[in-house]
Every structure is written in structure tokens, then in C-alpha cells.
Write a protein that holds these residues in place. Structure first.
Motif, PDB file in Angstrom:
ATOM      1  N   ASP A 145       0.828  -1.206   0.000  1.00 45.15           N
ATOM      2  CA  ASP A 145       0.000   0.000   0.000  1.00 45.15           C
ATOM      3  C   ASP A 145       0.863   1.257   0.000  1.00 45.15           C
ATOM      4  O   ASP A 145       0.570   2.244  -0.707  1.00 45.15           O
ATOM      5  CB  ASP A 145      -0.917  -0.001   1.216  1.00 45.15           C
ATOM      6  CG  ASP A 145      -2.002  -1.069   1.104  1.00 45.15           C
ATOM      7  OD1 ASP A 145      -2.262  -1.508  -0.034  1.00 45.15           O
ATOM      8  OD2 ASP A 145      -2.553  -1.465   2.146  1.00 45.15           O
ATOM      9  N   GLN A 146       1.924   1.218   0.782  1.00 42.30           N
ATOM     10  CA  GLN A 146       2.834   2.369   0.807  1.00 42.30           C
ATOM     11  C   GLN A 146       3.483   2.576  -0.560  1.00 42.30           C
ATOM     12  O   GLN A 146       3.637   3.714  -1.035  1.00 42.30           O
ATOM     13  CB  GLN A 146       3.893   2.153   1.882  1.00 42.30           C
ATOM     14  CG  GLN A 146       4.844   3.322   2.040  1.00 42.30           C
ATOM     15  CD  GLN A 146       5.865   3.064   3.144  1.00 42.30           C
ATOM     16  OE1 GLN A 146       5.843   2.011   3.767  1.00 42.30           O
ATOM     17  NE2 GLN A 146       6.739   4.038   3.359  1.00 42.30           N
ATOM     18  N   ARG A 147       3.848   1.449  -1.214  1.00 37.81           N
ATOM     19  CA  ARG A 147       4.456   1.560  -2.539  1.00 37.81           C
ATOM     20  C   ARG A 147       3.479   2.097  -3.557  1.00 37.81           C
ATOM     21  O   ARG A 147       3.843   2.885  -4.458  1.00 37.81           O
ATOM     22  CB  ARG A 147       4.963   0.178  -2.966  1.00 37.81           C
ATOM     23  CG  ARG A 147       5.675   0.165  -4.304  1.00 37.81           C
ATOM     24  CD  ARG A 147       6.878   1.069  -4.320  1.00 37.81           C
ATOM     25  NE  ARG A 147       7.564   1.063  -5.605  1.00 37.81           N
ATOM     26  CZ  ARG A 147       8.398   1.997  -6.013  1.00 37.81           C
ATOM     27  NH1 ARG A 147       8.645   3.059  -5.228  1.00 37.81           N
ATOM     28  NH2 ARG A 147       8.989   1.906  -7.189  1.00 37.81           N
ATOM     29  N   VAL A 162       2.223  -0.099 -11.983  1.00 38.14           N
ATOM     30  CA  VAL A 162       1.199   0.272 -11.005  1.00 38.14           C
ATOM     31  C   VAL A 162       0.013  -0.688 -11.081  1.00 38.14           C
ATOM     32  O   VAL A 162      -0.567  -1.082 -10.059  1.00 38.14           O
ATOM     33  CB  VAL A 162       0.753   1.727 -11.241  1.00 38.14           C
ATOM     34  CG1 VAL A 162      -0.360   2.120 -10.278  1.00 38.14           C
ATOM     35  CG2 VAL A 162       1.935   2.672 -11.111  1.00 38.14           C
ATOM     36  N   LYS A 163      -0.331  -1.104 -12.275  1.00 34.95           N
ATOM     37  CA  LYS A 163      -1.438  -2.047 -12.452  1.00 34.95           C
ATOM     38  C   LYS A 163      -1.119  -3.392 -11.778  1.00 34.95           C
ATOM     39  O   LYS A 163      -1.975  -4.001 -11.125  1.00 34.95           O
ATOM     40  CB  LYS A 163      -1.685  -2.234 -13.943  1.00 34.95           C
ATOM     41  CG  LYS A 163      -2.850  -3.185 -14.247  1.00 34.95           C
ATOM     42  CD  LYS A 163      -3.053  -3.286 -15.745  1.00 34.95           C
ATOM     43  CE  LYS A 163      -4.200  -4.262 -16.052  1.00 34.95           C
ATOM     44  NZ  LYS A 163      -4.407  -4.403 -17.527  1.00 34.95           N
ATOM     45  N   GLU A 164       0.141  -3.826 -11.971  1.00 32.08           N
ATOM     46  CA  GLU A 164       0.524  -5.083 -11.342  1.00 32.08           C
ATOM     47  C   GLU A 164       0.555  -4.955  -9.821  1.00 32.08           C
ATOM     48  O   GLU A 164       0.237  -5.911  -9.093  1.00 32.08           O
ATOM     49  CB  GLU A 164       1.888  -5.532 -11.870  1.00 32.08           C
ATOM     50  CG  GLU A 164       1.849  -5.957 -13.329  1.00 32.08           C
ATOM     51  CD  GLU A 164       3.212  -6.425 -13.825  1.00 32.08           C
ATOM     52  OE1 GLU A 164       4.191  -6.269 -13.059  1.00 32.08           O
ATOM     53  OE2 GLU A 164       3.283  -6.945 -14.943  1.00 32.08           O
ATOM     54  N   TYR A 165       0.946  -3.768  -9.325  1.00 32.62           N
ATOM     55  CA  TYR A 165       0.878  -3.529  -7.876  1.00 32.62           C
ATOM     56  C   TYR A 165      -0.541  -3.743  -7.371  1.00 32.62           C
ATOM     57  O   TYR A 165      -0.757  -4.399  -6.337  1.00 32.62           O
ATOM     58  CB  TYR A 165       1.318  -2.100  -7.564  1.00 32.62           C
ATOM     59  CG  TYR A 165       2.814  -1.894  -7.564  1.00 32.62           C
ATOM     60  CD1 TYR A 165       3.695  -2.968  -7.558  1.00 32.62           C
ATOM     61  CD2 TYR A 165       3.353  -0.607  -7.576  1.00 32.62           C
ATOM     62  CE1 TYR A 165       5.059  -2.780  -7.572  1.00 32.62           C
ATOM     63  CE2 TYR A 165       4.725  -0.404  -7.583  1.00 32.62           C
ATOM     64  CZ  TYR A 165       5.576  -1.495  -7.582  1.00 32.62           C
ATOM     65  OH  TYR A 165       6.924  -1.304  -7.579  1.00 32.62           O
ATOM     66  N   GLU A 170      -4.770  -7.151  -4.594  1.00 32.55           N
ATOM     67  CA  GLU A 170      -6.019  -7.917  -4.559  1.00 32.55           C
ATOM     68  C   GLU A 170      -5.765  -9.370  -4.145  1.00 32.55           C
ATOM     69  O   GLU A 170      -6.526  -9.962  -3.372  1.00 32.55           O
ATOM     70  CB  GLU A 170      -6.682  -7.859  -5.939  1.00 32.55           C
ATOM     71  CG  GLU A 170      -7.199  -6.469  -6.311  1.00 32.55           C
ATOM     72  CD  GLU A 170      -7.769  -6.440  -7.717  1.00 32.55           C
ATOM     73  OE1 GLU A 170      -7.727  -7.508  -8.373  1.00 32.55           O
ATOM     74  OE2 GLU A 170      -8.251  -5.370  -8.137  1.00 32.55           O
ATOM     75  N   LEU A 171      -4.639  -9.941  -4.671  1.00 36.04           N
ATOM     76  CA  LEU A 171      -4.314 -11.325  -4.289  1.00 36.04           C
ATOM     77  C   LEU A 171      -4.001 -11.418  -2.787  1.00 36.04           C
ATOM     78  O   LEU A 171      -4.423 -12.357  -2.097  1.00 36.04           O
ATOM     79  CB  LEU A 171      -3.119 -11.822  -5.104  1.00 36.04           C
ATOM     80  CG  LEU A 171      -3.412 -12.253  -6.534  1.00 36.04           C
ATOM     81  CD1 LEU A 171      -2.119 -12.609  -7.253  1.00 36.04           C
ATOM     82  CD2 LEU A 171      -4.373 -13.441  -6.549  1.00 36.04           C
ATOM     83  N   GLN A 177      -8.137 -12.941   3.611  1.00 36.58           N
ATOM     84  CA  GLN A 177      -9.490 -13.410   3.911  1.00 36.58           C
ATOM     85  C   GLN A 177      -9.508 -14.919   4.145  1.00 36.58           C
ATOM     86  O   GLN A 177     -10.162 -15.408   5.075  1.00 36.58           O
ATOM     87  CB  GLN A 177     -10.415 -13.039   2.750  1.00 36.58           C
ATOM     88  CG  GLN A 177     -10.635 -11.533   2.596  1.00 36.58           C
ATOM     89  CD  GLN A 177     -11.467 -11.196   1.377  1.00 36.58           C
ATOM     90  OE1 GLN A 177     -11.833 -12.092   0.600  1.00 36.58           O
ATOM     91  NE2 GLN A 177     -11.769  -9.906   1.189  1.00 36.58           N
ATOM     92  N   VAL A 178      -8.750 -15.661   3.304  1.00 38.20           N
ATOM     93  CA  VAL A 178      -8.717 -17.113   3.482  1.00 38.20           C
ATOM     94  C   VAL A 178      -8.054 -17.470   4.812  1.00 38.20           C
ATOM     95  O   VAL A 178      -8.532 -18.349   5.556  1.00 38.20           O
ATOM     96  CB  VAL A 178      -7.975 -17.776   2.304  1.00 38.20           C
ATOM     97  CG1 VAL A 178      -7.834 -19.278   2.539  1.00 38.20           C
ATOM     98  CG2 VAL A 178      -8.714 -17.517   0.995  1.00 38.20           C
ATOM     99  N   LEU A 179      -6.934 -16.795   5.144  1.00 36.07           N
ATOM    100  CA  LEU A 179      -6.248 -17.064   6.413  1.00 36.07           C
ATOM    101  C   LEU A 179      -7.142 -16.731   7.601  1.00 36.07           C
ATOM    102  O   LEU A 179      -7.184 -17.469   8.593  1.00 36.07           O
ATOM    103  CB  LEU A 179      -4.947 -16.262   6.475  1.00 36.07           C
ATOM    104  CG  LEU A 179      -3.795 -16.760   5.594  1.00 36.07           C
ATOM    105  CD1 LEU A 179      -2.652 -15.757   5.596  1.00 36.07           C
ATOM    106  CD2 LEU A 179      -3.300 -18.109   6.104  1.00 36.07           C
TER     107      LEU A 179
END
Length: 833
Positions: A145-147, A162-165, A170-171, A177-179
Motif C-alpha cells: 500500500d505504501q508503494r 502500477v497495475k501489477e501492484y 487484490e491477491l 481473507q482465506v487465512l
């Protein structure tokens, strides 16, 4: 006109060339804008790998979530089954059933609690694992998030990055959420199993309280005799139960069920634990086989001193198996085979008890007459194997068929009848013996009364009393046999100690009399204590006596800031004893192993050994004081009081102690030195803490304070080397050949081997013209240990040589000349007459 055309044509040409150049370079510029720089390509490759890895981790976590949900469903179903089991166990507490049923209920509770505890441990381990993964994911998401915020303020950053960030974010959010879902499911599992464990713990406490309450009054509680419950219906019921068990056993149904449980719940660690225990047992068996072949063991086993050792090596394999089964009962393997493990443990204890009695009784009667020994050896296997067969059948039916089977009272009664019959027949054969021991006349009716009392009690319905009676007497016989063996062995040991100490002459051979007295009487006291504890355990008094002794032993007594107790005193004494043994062992190791080939002198070796022993004692005393209950503050008070004592009454003792340390470090005298103290010669035998022991050549012992060697004049004849110069003075008659005398004296010195030619050769000195002889001195060198022998042998040799060569050793002579008396005196004498 032409010049003007030239000027107009020039700009047009430059414009054409510029247009052509732009047209040619434009594709190159477009191509450079389409291809990212190397740094961007590297970041894209790294992010591709991270995204792929995170995707795989998330998919694996989703599978873990599904597995944990399945575990949660299993726990919920198991919770329902456990609630039914709890209701049944609570009914046991309220229904007033027997102690055996309650004890079986406690076993079931313990088994269920061990299963639940193992589940809780697994749940907590998985929760910790997923919790750490969630923390790592949250930390990574925070950095990401900071990046992203920094990239939004950086217009030069490639939008693809930026798109890949954002895609990676999201992943990570999905992974979080799963953890979190997995942790929620694990928390529910933990809650369910914790509640079950607490409920079972409460039930176990109530069952144990009920058992204690019933055991106090069950001793003389009458149950229904076996012949009253053995009716037609009982026959059919027991037959059906046994048939069902045999059918399941032969068809393999029981084995299949156990195998399914093992394959479903067992872990690789369980197999590792079992394999490790088997390897340890095999190693122990191998060690026992090696020990049996040792000549020292065989030599010791042939004497009464080795009787306890024979008993230990005979029972060691059973002890190893019992320890193995006991350890298995503490592992997860007990969850799969609880009845088998409990059966093996109980049966092996019975076999061990009979084995102890079998071996000990054979060794005891070995000291008796041959007829009695033969009779015991003939009857002993019948009793031993009868008890073992009964125990095997009884425990097998109790554990694997039914603990409430009606076969058990019948089997127990048949065994008691056979046991009493065997006792009567055994003593009947003893009564036919000639010269039988007197104590057997009293033992016969007593043994018969013991057997009949148990049989009658069981037949009358007092089952618990009969079981308590026979088991207590069986353990008592084993304790008495062991006690007899220990007494026999101690008698031989005591005799050896007495041979090592001779009170008549006061001489010792390796052991001091006070230590012998303490050790001998202490061993007999220890045997008495062990007998008392064994009898208390055998008759069921251990539950009351052991807590009482433990309370007395651990009770704290306050003296100022010091907490004292009998246990602290015992441990302090034990530390002192261990320090004493360690000091003696260290002295032997230092003298025979470490310093044997060091090249140091005897005195130097003794100094090193004594200083190291002082260090061992200092450490041992500090540990002893700590075990006694003295903390650092108390030790400071003790040492402060000791310093005050040193200033007053202990000044001389401390002075001698410091002087002893100076003697050990400076070594003006050493052990083995020949010293002269006040015209008395002697050899230094020992430098102790307070005084030094000097043994004279008259075998008198001088106890000289260490400070005397520091402050007084002491002649050390062997300080630097062992050589000493001695003189033999003699005289020969006037007129003797002095050259021959010199030659004979040197020849005598060469003949005696105790005379040394180092540091100087022997020499003859003509010292004086005596009144009646020519005086000579033979000066020679010898060792401190041999100077008396050398002087004596020299005199013998000189006398022999002088006789052979006619050299006379004169004795003192005087010539007396009588002066004549005057005539008047002679006349006067005549008139007087």
C-alpha cells in the motif's frame, strides 16, 4: 536573376531533407517508445513470479480451509458422541456401581482426554502457523500500500507496474481473507475440544473421588458369590460373548478395526517413537549380554556378595519391557491399543514379581541343606507358573472380553482352591523330611491359615478382601526374599570391611574405621527402611504413609532468613558424600592416569593432586550449603561470622591452613622428602589442611603444624635432589701403609652399590695423627633413602679388606709408668705394720 533562384531553391531543399529525415526516424522513435527499459522488464518478471507464487499459496490455503471445515464437522460429530459417553459416565457416578467399573470409566476418560489433548496440540500448532502467515501477509500488504501511494505521486513510473501492484494487492487481500477464515474455523475447533477436555476432567475428578470413597469401605463389602451368579442365563450370556469375541478375533474383524484407526490417525512420529524405544530395548539387552560375559561379573556372581547382582540381571529384561510399555502408555500409541498396553503392563508386573521371588528364593535356600533345597526347587515352578497362567487368563478376559464377566469370580475361586491345595501338599512333603529346619514347623500352620483365610473370604462373598489378602501376601513374600538376599550380601561385605580394618593394631588397608562404621550401619539402616516401605506398599498403607513422610520430609522450618527442612539436610549430606567419593576417585585418576607419565616428582604430583582436591571440596561445600537452604545473603552472613571467628579462636587454624597452601604452592617441602626437625629425622607422608604428617625411622608419627615449617628452621635433606654426603671415620695402627689404606678404602667404596659417584666420586682424607691411630675419613655420596645401608655395608667391606691385607685398626692404648716411693715412706710403712 539566377542568384535569386538559388536563394529560393536552398530553403526548399533543406525542408525536403528534414521531412525525409523525420520520416525515416519516426519508426525508430515509435519502436523505442513501445519497448520498456531493462529495469521495467526486470520488475515485471519479478512481479510475475510473485503473483504466480501468491496465487498458488492462496489456492493451497483454500484447500486447507476446506480441510479445516471438514475437521470442524468431525469435531462436532465427535462432540455429540462424547456427550453421550459423558452422560453414561455421569450415570456411573450416580448408580453406585463397583470400584472396578469406576476404574474402567477412569481409563476411558483418560483415553478420551489424551485424544482430545493431542487434537488441541495439533490445533494450536496449526493456529500458530496460520497466524504467523497472516501477520506476514498483512505486513507485506502494508508495504505494498505504501508503494502504491508512492507510485501515484511518481508520474515517471510505468502504469503497467502500477497495475501489477494493484493486482498483487487484490491477491494479498484474498489471501488474508482465506487465512482469517481458517483461523476462525480453528478457533471453533479449539473451543469445542477445550470444552470437551474440561468436561472430561470434571468427570474424571468425580470418578476418582467416588473411587476413593468406595475403596475406603469396600474392603469388607460383601458381593454376590460366584455360584449365585452362575445360572443358566449366565452360561448362555458368557458363551455368546466369548463366541463373538473369538469370531471377531479369528475373522480379523478386530485387527481390521484397529488397523483402520491406526492408518487414519497415526503419524510418522508415532512409528519413530515406537522404533526408537525398540532400539533402546535391544541396546539394553545387548548390554546385559555383554555384562554377563565379563569375568568380574561371573566371579562376583559366585559369592554371596553378588546375590543382589544376580537378581538384578535376572529381572533386568522384564524391567526393560515394563519401562517400554509404560513409556508407550504416555504416547499417542496408547490411543490405538489402550487395552493391549494395560494388559501387558499388568501381566509383566505379575511376571516380574514372580521372577523376583523365584530367583531370590533359589538363592536363599541355596544356603540351606540339600534336601530342603531339592524340595523347594521341585515345587517352586508349580506355584510360579500357576500364578502366571491365572494372571494371564484373568487379565485377558478382563481387558478384551468383559471386565464384568461372570467367568472372573469362578476363575478366581478355582485358582484359590488350587493354591491352598498346593500349600497343604508342599508342607506335607516337608513334614516327611528328616532334620527339617525348626522355623518350618511354625511356618507350616501359618501358611495354611493364610491360604484358607483368603479362600473362605472369597467363598463368603468378600471378594475385595480376598484379592487384597492374596496380593498383599504375595508382595510381602517377594519383599522378604529380597531382604534376605540383601542381608546375606551385606554380611559378606561387612566381613570384607572388617578384614580391611584391624582394630587390634590400628592399621588400615584403604579404609578408615569411622567410615566403615557409618557405611556398614547405614547400609543396614537403608535395608530396614526399604523393608518398611515395601511392606507398607504391599499392605496398602502407602497411600497414607508416603504422604505423611513426604510432608515431614519437605516441611520448612524458619530460622531468621534461612529456610531449613529435612529434605535440604538430606540433600546437603548427599552432596557431601558425593563430593567425598568424587575426591577419592579424582585422586586415583590423577595419580594413576593423568599424572602417571607426566615426569613430575612425587612431591609435585602430590601438590597438584591436593590442590585439585581442595577445589573439588570447595565446590562440593558450596553446593552443599546451597542445598541446605542457605542463599547468597545467608552465605554472606556465614562467611562474615567465620571471619570474626578467624580473628579470635580460629586464628591458629587459619594460619596453619594458609601455611599449608604456601607449602603446596612454594614446595619447600614435599611428600616423600626427608627432613630433620629438632634433631629428629623423618619422611614427609602427608601435607594436610592443618598439619603435616612426618614419619620417623622409628615408625613414630610427628604431627607438626604447617606454620612450623614456614616460621621455624627445618632441614630438608632431599629438597633439590636425593643425594647426601656422608663420612665414615676410622683409624689404623701406626706403621701401617697409608697408601694401601687409601687404596682399600676406595676399593670398598667401589664395591658397595649404594655409594654414588655423583655428584662427586668417593675420596679418602688423612685427617690427623691420633693418640693411638692414624685417622682417616672416607667421604662419599649416596641417596637419602640408602645412606644408613651404605654406611653399614661400607664398614663391613672395610673390615673384610683390612683383615685380608693385615691392616690393623688399633684400640686406644696407654702406657702407665709407676714412680718409686722414698725410703722413709717405705720404713714408716713397715713400722706401721
Amino acid at each position: 536573376m539566377g542568384k535569386k533562384r538559388y536563394c529560393v531553391a536552398g530553403p526548399a531543399a533543406w525542408l525536403v531533407w528534414l521531412t525525409l529525415l523525420l520520416w525515416l526516424c519516426l519508426p525508430a522513435f515509435a519502436q523505442n517508445d513501445a519497448v520498456p527499459p531493462p529495469e521495467t522488464r526486470y520488475l515485471q518478471a519479478q512481479f510475475g513470479q510473485v503473483l504466480e507464487k501468491t496465487t498458488r499459496e492462496t489456492a493451497a490455503l483454500e484447500l486447507d480451509l476446506a480441510a479445516e471445515n471438514q475437521h470442524l464437522e468431525e469435531d462436532q460429530k465427535q462432540q455429540e458422541r462424547y456427550h453421550v459417553s459423558m452422560a453414561f459416565l455421569r450415570d456411573l457416578v450416580l448408580s453406585g456401581v463397583g470400584v472396578s467399573v469406576l476404574e474402567k470409566g477412569v481409563e476411558e476418560v483418560n483415553l478420551s482426554m489424551s485424544v482430545i489433548q493431542s487434537r488441541l496440540q495439533g490445533i494450536q500448532q496449526r493456529m500458530e502457523k496460520f497466524r504467523q502467515a497472516l501477520l506476514a501477509t498483512e505486513e507485506r500488504a502494508g508495504l505494498l500500500d505504501q508503494r502504491i501511494l508512492e507510485s501515484e505521486s511518481d508520474p515517471g513510473l510505468d502504469p503497467a507496474i502500477v497495475k501489477e501492484y494493484r493486482q498483487y494487492r487484490e491477491l494479498l487481500q484474498k489471501k488474508k481473507q482465506v487465512l482469517s477464515a481458517i483461523l476462525d474455523v480453528l478457533s471453533q475447533q479449539n473451543t469445542i475440544n477445550t470444552a470437551l477436555f474440561s468436561a472430561f476432567e470434571e468427570i474424571r475428578t468425580r470418578l476418582q473421588d467416588q473411587i476413593k470413597e468406595k475403596k475406603g469401605g469396600q474392603m469388607f463389602q460383601r458381593t454376590e458369590p460366584w455360584n449365585m451368579v452362575w445360572g443358566g442365563k449366565t452360561w448362555k450370556k458368557e458363551w455368546d460373548r466369548a463366541s463373538e469375541f473369538i469370531k471377531n478375533l479369528l475373522t480379523g474383524t478386530l485387527l481390521k478395526e484397529k488397523w483402520l484407526v491406526v492408518t487414519k490417525q497415526a503419524h510418522f512420529s508415532d512409528a519413530m517413537v515406537f522404533g526408537g524405544l525398540l532400539l533402546a530395548a535391544l541396546a539394553a539387552f545387548r548390554g546385559l549380554a555383554v555384562v554377563r560375559k565379563k569375568p568380574g561379573f561371573q566371579s562376583l556372581a559366585g559369592r554371596r556378595t553378588g546375590y543382589p547382582l544376580i537378581l538384578v540381571q535376572a529381572c533386568a529384561p522384564l524391567v526393560i519391557w515394563i519401562l517400554l510399555v509404560h513409556i508407550l502408555a504416555k504416547t499417542r500409541i496408547n490411543q490405538f491399543f489402550p487395552d493391549l498396553i494395560q494388559f501387558l503392563f499388568a501381566f509383566l508386573l505379575v511376571v516380574l514379581t514372580t521372577r523376583i521371588t523365584f530367583v531370590a528364593l533359589r538363592l536363599v535356600v541355596k544356603e540351606k541343606q540339600a534336601g530342603f533345597l531339592a524340595l523347594v526347587l521341585r515345587w517352586q515352578p508349580a506355584f510360579v507358573w500357576g500364578i502366571r497362567i491365572f494372571a494371564f487368563l484373568y487379565l485377558f478376559i478382563y481387558r478384551f472380553v468383559s471386565f464384568q464377566s461372570a467367568v472372573l469370580p469362578f476363575l478366581r475361586f478355582v485358582f484359590e482352591v488350587l493354591l491352598v491345595l498346593g500349600i497343604f501338599l508342599f508342607f506335607k512333603e516337608i513334614s516327611r523330611m528328616e532334620n527339617r529346619p525348626k522355623y518350618l514347623k511354625a511356618a507350616a500352620p501359618f501358611s495354611k491359615a493364610v491360604g484358607l483365610a483368603g479362600l473362605v473370604a472369597d467363598a463368603a462373598g468378600y471378594t475385595y478382601f480376598a484379592a487384597y489378602w492374596f496380593i498383599s501376601w504375595g508382595i510381602t513374600i517377594a519383599v522378604l526374599c529380597i531382604t534376605t538376599l540383601l542381608v546375606y550380601s551385606m554380611q559378606d561385605v561387612d566381613q570384607k570391611f572388617k578384614q580391611a580394618f584391624e582394630p587390634e593394631t590400628g592399621s588400615t588397608r584403604g579404609i578408615s574405621y569411622p567410615f566403615y562404621w557409618i557405611l556398614s550401619n547405614g547400609m543396614y539402616l537403608l535395608i530396614a527402611v526399604l523393608v518398611f516401605l515395601g511392606l507398607a506398599f504391599s499392605w496398602g498403607a502407602g497411600e497414607r504413609i508416603f504422604p505423611f513422610f513426604r510432608q515431614v520430609f519437605t516441611r520448612q522450618y524458619t530460622m531468621g532468613n534461612i529456610q531449613l527442612s529435612l529434605s535440604n539436610f538430606f540433600f546437603a549430606f548427599l552432596v557431601i558424600f558425593v563430593t567425598y567419593v568424587a575426591a577419592r576417585f579424582w585422586k586415583q585418576v590423577m595419580s594413576e592416569k593423568i599424572l602417571a607419565k607426566s615426569g613430575l616428582s612425587t612431591g609435585a604430583k602430590d601438590s597438584v593432586i591436593t590442590i585439585s582436591i581442595y577445589i573439588v571440596w570447595a565446590v562440593g561445600i558450596l553446593f552443599s550449603l546451597t542445598s541446605f537452604g542457605l542463599n547468597t545473603t545467608s552465605l554472606a552472613v556465614v562467611f562474615g561470622a567465620l571471619s570474626i571467628g578467624l580473628g579470635f579462636g580460629l586464628q591458629n587454624i587459619f594460619n596453619n591452613f594458609v601455611s599449608g597452601l604456601i607449602l603446596l604452592f612454594e614446595r619447600p617441602i614435599q611428600v616423600g622428602d626427608v627432613v630433620e626437625v629438632g634433631s629428629i629425622w623423618g619422611e614427609v607422608k602427608k601435607i594436610n589442611v592443618r598439619a603435616t604428617l612426618v614419619q620417623t625411622y622409628n615408625n613414630a608419627s610427628l604431627i607438626i603444624p604447617n606454620s612450623e615449617f614456614i616460621s621455624s628452621l627445618v632441614t630438608n635433606w632431599s629438597h633439590k635432589d636425593p643425594y647426601i654426603r656422608r663420612d665414615v671415620n676410622l683409624g689404623v695402627a701406626y706403621g701401617s701403609d697409608t697408601a694401601l689404606v687409601e687404596k682399600l678404602l676406595l676399593q670398598a667404596a667401589d664395591t658397595v652399590k649404594e655409594v654414588s659417584h655423583f655428584p662427586r666420586k668417593p675420596q679418602v682424607q688423612f685427617i690427623d695423627f691420633g693418640e693411638s691411630s692414624l685417622d682417616f675419613r672416607l667421604r662419599f655420596w649416596t641417596t637419602v633413602d640408602d645412606f644408613l645401608t651404605a654406611e653399614s655395608l661400607l664398614r663391613f667391606e672395610i673390615d673384610r679388606l683390612f683383615r685380608e691385607n693385615c691392616v690393623v685398626i688399633p684400640f686406644p692404648q696407654r702406657d702407665v709408668h709407676m714412680k718409686g716411693l722414698p725410703e722413709q715412706e717405705k720404713t714408716g710403712d713397715k713400722h706401721d705394720k
